[in-house]
Write an enzyme that holds these catalytic residues in place. Structure first.
Site, short mmCIF file in Angstrom:
data_model
loop_
_atom_site.label_atom_id
_atom_site.label_comp_id
_atom_site.label_asym_id
_atom_site.label_seq_id
_atom_site.Cartn_x
_atom_site.Cartn_y
_atom_site.Cartn_z
N SER A 1 0.85 -1.19 0.00
CA SER A 1 0.00 0.00 0.00
C SER A 1 0.88 1.24 0.00
O SER A 1 1.73 1.40 0.88
CB SER A 1 -0.91 0.01 1.22
OG SER A 1 -1.91 -0.98 1.06
N ALA B 1 2.57 -6.28 12.14
CA ALA B 1 2.32 -4.84 12.15
C ALA B 1 3.57 -4.21 11.55
O ALA B 1 4.43 -3.69 12.25
CB ALA B 1 2.05 -4.32 13.54
N VAL B 2 3.68 -4.34 10.22
CA VAL B 2 4.82 -3.74 9.53
C VAL B 2 4.66 -2.22 9.53
O VAL B 2 5.63 -1.47 9.54
CB VAL B 2 4.93 -4.30 8.10
CG1 VAL B 2 5.99 -3.56 7.28
CG2 VAL B 2 5.27 -5.79 8.14
N LEU C 1 2.70 -0.46 7.24
CA LEU C 1 2.55 0.10 5.88
C LEU C 1 3.83 0.79 5.40
O LEU C 1 3.77 1.84 4.76
CB LEU C 1 1.36 1.07 5.81
CG LEU C 1 -0.02 0.48 6.11
CD1 LEU C 1 -1.08 1.59 6.12
CD2 LEU C 1 -0.41 -0.58 5.08
N CYS D 1 -6.57 -1.85 6.55
CA CYS D 1 -5.38 -2.17 7.37
C CYS D 1 -5.74 -1.95 8.84
O CYS D 1 -6.20 -0.87 9.20
CB CYS D 1 -4.20 -1.28 6.98
SG CYS D 1 -2.83 -1.43 8.15
N ASN E 1 -9.01 -8.20 4.75
CA ASN E 1 -7.65 -7.89 5.20
C ASN E 1 -7.35 -8.76 6.43
O ASN E 1 -8.17 -9.59 6.84
CB ASN E 1 -7.57 -6.41 5.55
CG ASN E 1 -6.16 -5.84 5.40
OD1 ASN E 1 -5.20 -6.43 5.88
ND2 ASN E 1 -6.05 -4.71 4.74
N GLY F 1 -5.87 -16.38 4.23
CA GLY F 1 -5.53 -17.76 4.57
C GLY F 1 -5.51 -18.75 3.44
O GLY F 1 -5.54 -19.97 3.68
#
Lengths: 270, 303
Positions: free
Chosen positions: B47, B72-73, B75, B128, B190, B242
């Site tokens: 994103s 929890a990168v 974004l 997100c 998401n 998944g």
């Protein structure tokens, strides 16, 4: 439940060894990390600080492994400062490993890039003729020289130290010494880990003479398993396709030795 | 005649139905080429935001005991402008550009950056679960969803997809608003807002504390959402959540999806997963005498 290698397992630091004023080795007990292959890495969580990719260092005691870290930024300093009794989380091992060849071997390590080389030394055969070349800025920053000699006590071997300022061993850059050594000796394999420009020049020196060479790449890593994409080098993912790559492959990669990505994924020059 | 796994998601035509989901491996054109060669029908970019974002400190991703991943990168991305220049040379890979922003103008500005790029579709990240003021916080605000979709639809002729997830409001209302505002397709879902605490150090593991759960554990939830959306709205759907095998992909087709996206399966099975799933779908089609994906879409709703 069986250990999930992708989930942090907490270990306790049992011993801290000061290698130089800026480098420490943190020793811990674990079932998995003492047996990893040379070149493999772990993601190391320093609670409250960060999580870092680290090569897994050997330990003289069975059932124990270690991390050798140089304090540099906030994250590596956070790991450097973990005391005896402190807890860290580890997941992995990740990545591939060096292809262990036989014969005349040259191992080149710069700074903490020596860590995978020490593990590689535990895999050489007594008949191998091994040269270890280690680079440091100055005499104060030389470490693993005695350990290398000890690991190679049953082998024909040489341990060469070069310091940038000439305060100990040979004076000059490691890469100049590599060039000299590969001119003098027909090595069967060259292995290198350290700053990327050092690896780039070493790979060039060996590859241009058709000597088998492998380098272990270091990149910005977040996941360690090939999901986040942060560590891509051209089409390769350092974590999943590497970290060890052959000179043949690296010589076709247009980013190796020239560009790396920052935390946002923007390419920056070395 | 050999069945075809080509698919159409509204006006988006793909040779293969399994795409790379947003957030995964999405920052290098060289990697996109590799994924396309590995059998991905399209790649969805990370994103992109109007400016470069570094994301959160590590730990940002780890796997959950029992299955699945939490991330929890944050974004992290190089920004739309930088990214557009990088993909400008691309002609072959179907690239779906994922965009994230807080207001309609963010999206409008970013779409202009891609004027010289071959973009297969835009996917608006409205789901997100771990970054403030964007993603789910947008998806949970029907007024904002309407404004953003209407603005983006005016700004481009390229098909526009809304990616929805499970937030604090009923996601079906978000879908309804997006459909009423002219959206061309929906990606559902998401990651699902989640967390994990380490019992030894007594701390949340993620630096951001909360993250998004992905992988096998959320597949039944995602499948339910696709089924619900396809039952309520006449809108092309991309299933996401998944998917790691051909059976998973076919389940989503039967629930009403015309294509699927995957991400976590890369962590478990690496890039070979695309070809494996494509082959499995093709074999299934042969066994069941289907000649097109379309014949399978939504079949489970008839039973």
């Amino acid at each position: 439940m069986q250990r999930n290698l992708n989930h942090p397992t907490i270990v306790t630091i049992e011993k801290v060894i000061d290698e130089t004023p800026t480098v420490r080795t943190l020793v811990f007990s674990d079932d998995v990390m003492p047996t990893v292959l040379p070149g493999q890495f772990a993601m190391v969580w320093i609670p409250g600080v960060n999580e870092l990719p680290m090569s897994v260092m050997i330990s003289k005691e069975s059932g124990k492994a270690a991390f050798t870290v140089r304090k540099h930024g906030p994250s590596s300093t956070g790991l450097f400062n973990v005391p005896v009794g402190g807890q860290i989380g580890i997941r992995g091992p990740y990545g591939n490993s060096f292809d262990v060849k036989e014969g005349k071997l040259l191992l080149v390590g710069g700074g903490t890039g020596l860590v995978p080389m020490m593990r590689l030394l535990t895999f050489v055969k007594p008949t191998d003729d091994v040269t270890v070349l280690m680079g440091a800025k100055s005499k104060d920053e030389v470490f693993f020289e005695d350990l290398s000699n000890e690991l190679l006590k049953n082998n024909p071997h040489k341990v060469i130290v070069s310091t940038d300022d000439g305060s100990y061993g040979e004076k000059g850059f490691v890469t100049d010494m590599v060039e000299k050594l590969v001119n003098e000796t027909k090595f069967d394999a060259v292995y290198v880990c350290g700053p990327e420009i050092m690896m780039y020049k070493t790979v060039q020196s060996a590859h241009s003479r058709n000597i088998f060479v492998q380098a272990s790449l270091e990149r910005m890593m977040k996941c360690g398993v090939g999901i986040c994409g942060s560590c891509c080098v051209g089409e390769d993912l350092a974590c999943r396709d590497g970290t060890v790559f052959d000179g043949d492959h690296l010589s076709t990669n247009k980013e190796f030795g020239h560009l790396h990505r920052n935390k946002a994924g923007i390419l920056e020059k070395y | 005649m050999e069945p075809s796994i080509a698919t159409s998601i509204g006006q988006i035509h793909l040779d293969k139905p399994v795409m790379l989901a947003s957030g995964i491996l999405g920052i290098s054109l060289d990697v996109f080429n590799r994924l396309y060669a590995s059998g991905a029908g399209a790649v969805v970019t990370k994103s992109l935001s109007t400016a470069a974002w570094e994301g959160y400190p590590n730990p940002t991703i780890f796997s959950v005991k029992g299955g699945g991943w939490i991330n929890a990168v944050g974004l992290s991305n190089p920004g739309a402008s930088y990214f557009a220049k990088m993909i400008e040379p691309n002609q072959d890979v179907p690239i779906i550009v994922s965009l994230v922003g807080s207001i309609p103008e963010d999206f409008e500005m970013m779409i202009k950056e891609f004027k010289n790029c071959k973009v297969k579709a835009y996917e608006l990240n409205m789901s997100c679960p771990h970054v403030a003021r964007v993603g789910l916080e947008v998806g949970d605000d029907p007024g904002l969803v309407k404004e953003i979709v209407s603005t983006v639809k005016k700004a481009t002729d390229v098909p526009v997809i809304a990616k929805v997830g499970l937030g604090t409001s009923n996601y079906l209302n978000t879908v309804g608003t997006a459909v009423d505002s002219g959206i061309d397709a929906i990606t559902a879902i998401n990651t699902v807002r989640a967390m994990a605490i380490d019992v030894e150090t007594k701390r949340p593991i993620l630096s951001n504390k909360f993250g998004g759960l992905s992988g096998t554990p959320i597949k039944p939830i995602a499948l339910r959402c696709v089924y619900e959306i396809s039952s309520k709205y006449d809108i092309p759907i991309i299933g996401c959540g998944g998917i790691s095998s051909w059976e998973d992909a076919v389940e989503f087709f039967l629930a009403g999806a015309s294509g699927v996206q995957l991400g976590s399966a890369i962590g478990d099975n690496w890039v070979g997963v695309f070809d494996d799933i494509n082959k499995g779908i093709l074999d299934y089609m042969k066994r069941n005498n289907y000649s097109t994906i379309k014949e399978m879409v939504g079949l489970a709703k008839k039973s």
